[in-house]
Design a protein around this motif. Structure first.
Motif, PDB file in Angstrom:
ATOM      1  N   ALA A 195       0.832  -1.200   0.000  1.00  0.00           N
ATOM      2  CA  ALA A 195       0.000   0.000   0.000  1.00  0.00           C
ATOM      3  C   ALA A 195       0.866   1.249   0.000  1.00  0.00           C
ATOM      4  O   ALA A 195       2.020   1.216   0.440  1.00  0.00           O
ATOM      5  CB  ALA A 195      -0.924   0.012   1.220  1.00  0.00           C
ATOM      6  N   THR A 196       0.300   2.331  -0.492  1.00  0.00           N
ATOM      7  CA  THR A 196       0.947   3.639  -0.476  1.00  0.00           C
ATOM      8  C   THR A 196       0.168   4.557   0.450  1.00  0.00           C
ATOM      9  O   THR A 196      -1.065   4.627   0.372  1.00  0.00           O
ATOM     10  CB  THR A 196       0.992   4.250  -1.888  1.00  0.00           C
ATOM     11  OG1 THR A 196       1.726   3.386  -2.757  1.00  0.00           O
ATOM     12  CG2 THR A 196       1.671   5.607  -1.867  1.00  0.00           C
ATOM     13  N   LEU A 197       0.887   5.266   1.314  1.00  0.00           N
ATOM     14  CA  LEU A 197       0.271   6.228   2.225  1.00  0.00           C
ATOM     15  C   LEU A 197       0.789   7.615   1.881  1.00  0.00           C
ATOM     16  O   LEU A 197       2.003   7.811   1.730  1.00  0.00           O
ATOM     17  CB  LEU A 197       0.607   5.911   3.683  1.00  0.00           C
ATOM     18  CG  LEU A 197       0.045   4.617   4.276  1.00  0.00           C
ATOM     19  CD1 LEU A 197       0.892   3.416   3.895  1.00  0.00           C
ATOM     20  CD2 LEU A 197      -0.037   4.727   5.798  1.00  0.00           C
ATOM     21  N   VAL A 198      -0.122   8.577   1.746  1.00  0.00           N
ATOM     22  CA  VAL A 198       0.275   9.955   1.455  1.00  0.00           C
ATOM     23  C   VAL A 198      -0.562  10.899   2.328  1.00  0.00           C
ATOM     24  O   VAL A 198      -1.730  10.608   2.621  1.00  0.00           O
ATOM     25  CB  VAL A 198       0.084  10.318  -0.036  1.00  0.00           C
ATOM     26  CG1 VAL A 198       0.999   9.491  -0.928  1.00  0.00           C
ATOM     27  CG2 VAL A 198      -1.361  10.126  -0.459  1.00  0.00           C
ATOM     28  N   PRO A 199       0.018  12.021   2.751  1.00  0.00           N
ATOM     29  CA  PRO A 199      -0.768  12.999   3.514  1.00  0.00           C
ATOM     30  C   PRO A 199      -1.944  13.505   2.682  1.00  0.00           C
ATOM     31  O   PRO A 199      -1.808  13.753   1.481  1.00  0.00           O
ATOM     32  CB  PRO A 199       0.238  14.115   3.801  1.00  0.00           C
ATOM     33  CG  PRO A 199       1.583  13.486   3.647  1.00  0.00           C
ATOM     34  CD  PRO A 199       1.426  12.439   2.589  1.00  0.00           C
ATOM     35  N   ALA A 200      -3.085  13.635   3.316  1.00  0.00           N
ATOM     36  CA  ALA A 200      -4.279  14.163   2.648  1.00  0.00           C
ATOM     37  C   ALA A 200      -4.778  15.338   3.475  1.00  0.00           C
ATOM     38  O   ALA A 200      -5.720  15.224   4.263  1.00  0.00           O
ATOM     39  CB  ALA A 200      -5.349  13.080   2.522  1.00  0.00           C
ATOM     40  N   GLY A 201      -4.111  16.466   3.321  1.00  0.00           N
ATOM     41  CA  GLY A 201      -4.444  17.622   4.138  1.00  0.00           C
ATOM     42  C   GLY A 201      -3.814  17.514   5.513  1.00  0.00           C
ATOM     43  O   GLY A 201      -2.960  16.664   5.771  1.00  0.00           O
ATOM     44  N   ALA A 202      -4.270  18.353   6.416  1.00  0.00           N
ATOM     45  CA  ALA A 202      -3.653  18.409   7.739  1.00  0.00           C
ATOM     46  C   ALA A 202      -4.154  17.329   8.672  1.00  0.00           C
ATOM     47  O   ALA A 202      -3.502  17.020   9.672  1.00  0.00           O
ATOM     48  CB  ALA A 202      -3.910  19.782   8.360  1.00  0.00           C
TER      49      ALA A 202
END
Length: 341
Positions: A122-129
């Motif tokens: 899986a890939t995790l990326v920030p989605a806003g604060a």
């Protein structure tokens, strides 16, 4: 509490706080107990293999204290080269605090990883604060390939430390086969077909499974076709339609290929082809003589007399891995696509 089950390229969001990734292995190795995974280990890296902060409690439990950049979670065999047959991975992502019973949890669809040496989960990326977006990388299951091609696919993943190559990094894969008279015995023995399987395995990873462009220069000129999956080895199991020649110009057949991709030239001697960017040679020979200066590629030994080439290599996974590693190293693809674990 909501539980999201992700398959294909689906995604869901978790609160932006410490995230626990848990791995349990089921199948021939049994189900892990108390955090033990029976032969699998989790990894987490930033894009391009960059180091990210990870707290690794056990092989099957890691904590990402904070996701500030794109992070890929993967799994590798623990204590072995490849996952055992029948190995199925079960992965969940959620809060690192077991007492937080009301938090959302993400479960990835279980994946059979038999024979693989590496898989991105899986890939995790920030989605806003306030959130982290989690996208599964367990897309479509592997297409079936002949045994040697499947071994080459697994070996390619092991060298690159990637289960898949991102679309932006994918390259075209071509194959040029020498059809001079001296290659006739290699066709007859099945070694050319086995070489085609190796190229097909490379293409399954490097080009996302796109067909391999095959050129077979012969007495009546160069014929070109495209073959996908196991078709390439099957096609090369038969003598070339145009026959064998005495003055086959392999280098002329290479010139139309895209040098930004990877073209594998299958031949019997290191002096047959001029090697340069994007061109590597797969030499089918028992010769132990060192390759000439500037040689780029790999040398694959021949089977004993009377043994089919594909059967020979299907029983030699370490040899297939060595050949694949040589081809990738010669092409320079390892530095471009892979990051060291």
């Amino acid at each position: 509490m909501a539980t999201f089950v992700l398959d294909g390229k689906a995604s869901a969001e978790l609160p932006r706080r410490p995230i626990a990734v848990t791995l349990i292995v089921a199948g021939s190795v049994g189900i892990g107990d108390g955090g033990q995974t029976g032969g699998a280990r989790l990894l987490a890296q930033g894009r391009g293999g960059r180091t990210v902060r990870v707290v690794q409690h056990t092989a099957g439990l890691l904590i990402l204290p904070r996701v500030d950049e794109e992070t890929v979670v993967s799994a590798v065999p623990d204590g072995r080269d490849r996952f055992d047959q029948g190995t199925v991975l079960h992965v969940t992502l959620g809060p690192d605090d077991p007492a937080d019973m009301g938090a959302d949890v993400i479960a990835l669809t279980p994946r059979d990883v038999s024979g693989l040496s590496f898989i991105e989960l899986a890939t995790l990326v920030p989605a806003g604060a306030a959130a982290v977006s989690v996208t599964t990388k367990l897309a479509v299951p592997d297409a079936p390939l002949p045994p040697v091609a499947a071994q080459a696919r697994a070996a390619c993943r092991g060298v690159l430390h990637r289960d898949q190559v991102d679309e932006d990094d994918q390259v075209s894969v071509g194959c040029v086969v020498d059809t001079s008279v001296s290659m006739a015995s290699l066709y007859a023995s099945g070694m050319v077909a086995a070489a085609g399987d190796i190229v097909a395995g490379l293409a399954a990873v490097l080009s996302g499974g796109q067909p391999v462009a095959l050129t077979t220069p012969g007495p009546s000129g160069a014929g070109q076709n495209a073959f996908g999956g196991g078709e390439l080895g099957e096609h090369l199991g038969r003598p070339p339609a145009s026959g064998f020649g005495y003055s086959v110009d392999v280098n002329a057949a290479i010139s139309p290929f895209d040098r930004s991709g990877l073209t594998v030239v299958v031949t019997h001697g290191t002096g047959v082809v001029d090697l340069n960017k994007g061109i590597v040679a797969l030499i089918l020979s028992d010769s132990t003589v060192s390759a000439r200066p500037g040689f780029a590629g790999a040398i694959c030994p021949l089977p004993p007399p009377g043994v089919d080439g594909r059967e020979f290599l299907s029983g030699q996974p370490q040899l297939v891995s060595r050949v694949v590693a040589g081809l990738l190293a010669a092409s320079g693809r390892t530095g471009h696509l892979g990051a060291a674990r």
